[in-house]
Write an enzyme that holds these catalytic residues in place. Structure first.
Site, PDB file in Angstrom:
ATOM      1  N   HIS A   6      21.188  -7.902   4.149  1.00 40.21           N
ATOM      2  CA  HIS A   6      21.794  -7.240   2.988  1.00 40.21           C
ATOM      3  C   HIS A   6      20.967  -6.063   2.462  1.00 40.21           C
ATOM      4  O   HIS A   6      21.361  -5.430   1.487  1.00 40.21           O
ATOM      5  CB  HIS A   6      21.995  -8.247   1.838  1.00 40.21           C
ATOM      6  CG  HIS A   6      22.844  -9.415   2.223  1.00 40.21           C
ATOM      7  ND1 HIS A   6      22.311 -10.623   2.604  1.00 40.21           N
ATOM      8  CD2 HIS A   6      24.182  -9.542   2.319  1.00 40.21           C
ATOM      9  CE1 HIS A   6      23.292 -11.457   2.908  1.00 40.21           C
ATOM     10  NE2 HIS A   6      24.440 -10.827   2.750  1.00 40.21           N
TER      11      HIS A   6
ATOM     12  N   HIS B 155      14.880 -15.091  -2.467  1.00 45.66           N
ATOM     13  CA  HIS B 155      15.704 -14.077  -1.821  1.00 45.66           C
ATOM     14  C   HIS B 155      16.756 -13.572  -2.803  1.00 45.66           C
ATOM     15  O   HIS B 155      17.613 -14.333  -3.246  1.00 45.66           O
ATOM     16  CB  HIS B 155      16.382 -14.671  -0.579  1.00 45.66           C
ATOM     17  CG  HIS B 155      15.429 -14.963   0.523  1.00 45.66           C
ATOM     18  ND1 HIS B 155      15.413 -14.253   1.705  1.00 45.66           N
ATOM     19  CD2 HIS B 155      14.431 -15.881   0.623  1.00 45.66           C
ATOM     20  CE1 HIS B 155      14.463 -14.734   2.493  1.00 45.66           C
ATOM     21  NE2 HIS B 155      13.855 -15.721   1.857  1.00 45.66           N
TER      22      HIS B 155
END
Length: 195
Positions: free
Chosen positions: A90, A156
């Site tokens: 991402h 994360h």
């Protein structure tokens, strides 16, 4: 006197990334010419180069720049090394700490070199699992110790600010070699020391 910071970035790379960021801003419905966004494409381009500077570094060269003969054969542990990396799925940060131990086999390295190795591999697009193994392999291959242990604990942002949105989740990964694999006593000593 005006505020200035001297940073060095590849001009071609900066220009190319900035052009793409400008397009992305437009695709998101923003006006890249408005005051607050005028310098954003260049800032993002430079930021991405900084966050991925590990591609131009070699962990093994870092270790080999400071290897010393030493008969010490007990655990050397550098723990709570701050770590910042970018999730390759991402392009969002994951942030945490890394614990690295090795048991010398006639050779040691400067303690700061361990932290620099973590930085080198963290400053790439990563997954935490691969990062953990790369750090272990680098130290094993450069120093040839009796064993290496690496544990990373990280948060994360791809899980906390998007997707599942679980803000208190921590991911832990480990990688061991040599005596840390073959001796439960040695492995447990390491795990107890990093608690």
């Amino acid at each position: 006197m005006a505020y200035s910071v001297e940073e060095k970035y590849d001009e071609f790379t900066t220009r190319e990334i900035a052009g793409h960021v400008r397009s992305i801003l437009s695709l998101l419905g923003e006006d890249p010419d408005r005051e607050g966004l005028q310098k954003t494409p260049e800032r993002v381009a430079k930021s991405l180069q900084f966050l991925t500077k590990g591609y131009s570094q070699s962990g093994e060269e870092i270790i080999r720049s400071a290897i010393f003969d030493e008969e010490y054969q007990q655990m050397v542990l550098v723990k709570d090394i701050e770590m910042f990396s970018m999730c390759e799925h991402h392009i969002l940060p994951f942030i945490g700490k890394c614990h690295v131990a090795y048991i010398p086999n006639g050779k040691i390295t400067g303690l700061s070199k361990i932290a620099r190795v973590v930085e080198t591999y963290a400053r790439r697009l990563q997954v935490q699992e691969r990062l953990t193994v790369e750090i272990r392999n680098c130290i094993q291959d450069a120093l040839h110790p009796m064993g290496v242990a690496v544990v990373i604990e990280a948060m994360h942002t791809c899980m906390t600010i998007r997707g599942v949105q679980k803000s208190n989740s921590i991911t832990a990964t480990s990688a061991f070699s040599g005596i840390f694999l073959s001796s439960a006593r040695t492995r447990n000593e390491f795990l107890n020391l990093i608690k």
